[in-house]
Design a protein around this motif. Structure first.
Motif, PDB file in Angstrom:
ATOM      1  N   ALA A 140       0.835  -1.211   0.000  1.00 38.48           N
ATOM      2  CA  ALA A 140       0.000   0.000   0.000  1.00 38.48           C
ATOM      3  C   ALA A 140       0.869   1.259   0.000  1.00 38.48           C
ATOM      4  CB  ALA A 140      -0.928   0.000   1.210  1.00 38.48           C
ATOM      5  N   TRP A 141       1.929   1.267   0.794  1.00 42.58           N
ATOM      6  CA  TRP A 141       2.848   2.411   0.834  1.00 42.58           C
ATOM      7  C   TRP A 141       3.520   2.593  -0.514  1.00 42.58           C
ATOM      8  CZ3 TRP A 141       7.912   3.652   0.058  1.00 42.58           C
ATOM      9  CH2 TRP A 141       8.357   4.856   0.605  1.00 42.58           C
ATOM     10  N   GLN A 142       3.966   1.492  -1.108  1.00 41.21           N
ATOM     11  CA  GLN A 142       4.623   1.570  -2.410  1.00 41.21           C
ATOM     12  C   GLN A 142       3.680   2.108  -3.475  1.00 41.21           C
ATOM     13  OE1 GLN A 142       6.053  -2.374  -3.243  1.00 41.21           O
ATOM     14  NE2 GLN A 142       7.819  -2.194  -1.867  1.00 41.21           N
ATOM     15  N   ALA A 143       2.455   1.621  -3.490  1.00 45.80           N
ATOM     16  CA  ALA A 143       1.485   2.077  -4.491  1.00 45.80           C
ATOM     17  C   ALA A 143       1.178   3.562  -4.325  1.00 45.80           C
ATOM     18  CB  ALA A 143       0.204   1.251  -4.402  1.00 45.80           C
ATOM     19  N   ALA A 144       0.967   3.990  -3.082  1.00 43.32           N
ATOM     20  CA  ALA A 144       0.673   5.399  -2.832  1.00 43.32           C
ATOM     21  C   ALA A 144       1.864   6.291  -3.204  1.00 43.32           C
ATOM     22  CB  ALA A 144       0.293   5.603  -1.363  1.00 43.32           C
ATOM     23  N   THR A 145       3.058   5.846  -2.911  1.00 40.80           N
ATOM     24  CA  THR A 145       4.248   6.637  -3.204  1.00 40.80           C
ATOM     25  C   THR A 145       4.453   6.790  -4.714  1.00 40.80           C
ATOM     26  OG1 THR A 145       5.249   5.918  -1.144  1.00 40.80           O
ATOM     27  CG2 THR A 145       6.732   6.824  -2.807  1.00 40.80           C
ATOM     28  N   VAL A 146       4.282   5.718  -5.449  1.00 42.02           N
ATOM     29  CA  VAL A 146       4.417   5.801  -6.910  1.00 42.02           C
ATOM     30  C   VAL A 146       3.306   6.676  -7.491  1.00 42.02           C
ATOM     31  CG1 VAL A 146       4.302   4.467  -9.048  1.00 42.02           C
ATOM     32  CG2 VAL A 146       5.667   3.637  -7.142  1.00 42.02           C
ATOM     33  N   TYR A 147       2.100   6.520  -6.974  1.00 41.46           N
ATOM     34  CA  TYR A 147       0.981   7.349  -7.431  1.00 41.46           C
ATOM     35  C   TYR A 147       1.299   8.836  -7.246  1.00 41.46           C
ATOM     36  CZ  TYR A 147      -3.575   9.684  -7.090  1.00 41.46           C
ATOM     37  OH  TYR A 147      -4.625  10.558  -7.225  1.00 41.46           O
ATOM     38  N   PHE A 148       1.752   9.214  -6.059  1.00 39.06           N
ATOM     39  CA  PHE A 148       2.052  10.624  -5.806  1.00 39.06           C
ATOM     40  C   PHE A 148       3.298  11.086  -6.549  1.00 39.06           C
ATOM     41  CE2 PHE A 148      -0.705   9.960  -2.036  1.00 39.06           C
ATOM     42  CZ  PHE A 148      -1.636  10.931  -2.346  1.00 39.06           C
ATOM     43  N   ALA A 149       4.256  10.199  -6.779  1.00 38.39           N
ATOM     44  CA  ALA A 149       5.449  10.577  -7.538  1.00 38.39           C
ATOM     45  C   ALA A 149       5.071  10.998  -8.958  1.00 38.39           C
ATOM     46  CB  ALA A 149       6.439   9.409  -7.568  1.00 38.39           C
ATOM     47  N   VAL A 150       4.118  10.325  -9.533  1.00 39.54           N
ATOM     48  CA  VAL A 150       3.708  10.637 -10.910  1.00 39.54           C
ATOM     49  C   VAL A 150       2.730  11.809 -10.936  1.00 39.54           C
ATOM     50  CG1 VAL A 150       2.491   9.740 -12.931  1.00 39.54           C
ATOM     51  CG2 VAL A 150       4.125   8.297 -11.723  1.00 39.54           C
ATOM     52  N   ILE A 151       1.679  11.739 -10.136  1.00 40.33           N
ATOM     53  CA  ILE A 151       0.602  12.720 -10.254  1.00 40.33           C
ATOM     54  C   ILE A 151       1.022  14.113  -9.786  1.00 40.33           C
ATOM     55  CG2 ILE A 151      -0.540  12.339  -8.035  1.00 40.33           C
ATOM     56  CD1 ILE A 151      -3.208  12.382  -9.705  1.00 40.33           C
ATOM     57  N   GLU A 152       1.933  14.197  -8.829  1.00 41.16           N
ATOM     58  CA  GLU A 152       2.395  15.522  -8.380  1.00 41.16           C
ATOM     59  C   GLU A 152       3.129  16.253  -9.504  1.00 41.16           C
ATOM     60  OE1 GLU A 152       1.848  17.270  -5.713  1.00 41.16           O
ATOM     61  OE2 GLU A 152       1.143  15.852  -4.225  1.00 41.16           O
ATOM     62  N   LEU A 153       3.947  15.542 -10.250  1.00 41.95           N
ATOM     63  CA  LEU A 153       4.681  16.193 -11.342  1.00 41.95           C
ATOM     64  C   LEU A 153       3.762  16.559 -12.501  1.00 41.95           C
ATOM     65  CD1 LEU A 153       7.991  14.134 -11.312  1.00 41.95           C
ATOM     66  CD2 LEU A 153       7.527  16.370 -10.300  1.00 41.95           C
ATOM     67  N   VAL A 154       2.776  15.731 -12.775  1.00 41.66           N
ATOM     68  CA  VAL A 154       1.795  16.067 -13.808  1.00 41.66           C
ATOM     69  C   VAL A 154       1.002  17.301 -13.384  1.00 41.66           C
ATOM     70  CG1 VAL A 154      -0.287  15.268 -15.016  1.00 41.66           C
ATOM     71  CG2 VAL A 154       1.636  13.707 -14.672  1.00 41.66           C
ATOM     72  N   ALA A 155       0.603  17.345 -12.129  1.00 41.19           N
ATOM     73  CA  ALA A 155      -0.129  18.505 -11.616  1.00 41.19           C
ATOM     74  C   ALA A 155       0.733  19.761 -11.687  1.00 41.19           C
ATOM     75  CB  ALA A 155      -0.582  18.251 -10.175  1.00 41.19           C
TER      76      ALA A 155
END
Length: 165
Positions: free
Chosen positions: A87-102
């Motif tokens: 769960a931590w890994q999935a959330a971290t990868v999600y935020f790593a990608v979506i923060e830069l797109v945002a």
């Protein structure tokens, strides 16, 4: 006959010159007045764009931090990405990608950028509140995210009031 056509041409030329000088004067007055009203009328829009740019910089920092976690630049051996829960890994990868797109969308002040950024803000608040086992359930993070969301909504509302429908 040529004397009449010369007189008509001179009269038409004088009329055209008068019309051109009147139009030039009107354009210069319109340009001056539109600059003044534009700078006075778009105060909240400029503040909103400034806020979006600041949020873009913060999103870049947050996204790079998450990528640093994924790649192992931050943390020790026991905090390595591979040693964390799924769960931590999935959330971290999600935020790593979506923060830069945002960040890209926010910097460009596009509508989709604001939507993606709002998605990141709400996602982080939900993960902190509903899944405290992933990132620790910090109420400070939720408060900061709520404050940024409220500031965005207030600035967007004020900017929308500046422009009549």
């Amino acid at each position: 006959m040529s004397e009449i056509s010369t007189r008509d041409a001179a009269r038409d030329g004088a009329r055209d010159n008068a019309r051109d000088s009147a139009r030039d004067g009107a354009m210069s007055v319109a340009a001056i007045s539109s600059e003044r009203s534009e700078s006075d009328d778009n105060v909240w829009t400029r503040r909103l764009v400034l806020f979006l740019r600041v949020m873009a910089l913060l999103s870049i920092l947050k996204g790079l931090y998450h990528w640093a976690q994924v790649t192992g630049f931050v943390g020790g051996e026991d905090e390595a990405f591979e040693n964390q829960s799924m769960a931590w890994q999935a959330a971290t990868v999600y935020f790593a990608v979506i923060e830069l797109v945002a960040a890209v969308g926010l910097w460009l002040a596009t509508p989709w950028g604001a939507v993606v950024w709002l998605t990141t803000v709400v996602s982080m608040a939900v993960i902190e509140l509903m899944f405290p086992g992933i990132y620790g359930g910090s109420l400070i993070v939720v408060g900061v995210e709520a404050f940024m969301l409220a500031a965005y909504l207030a600035l967007a509302w004020m900017a929308a009031r500046e422009r009549p429908p």
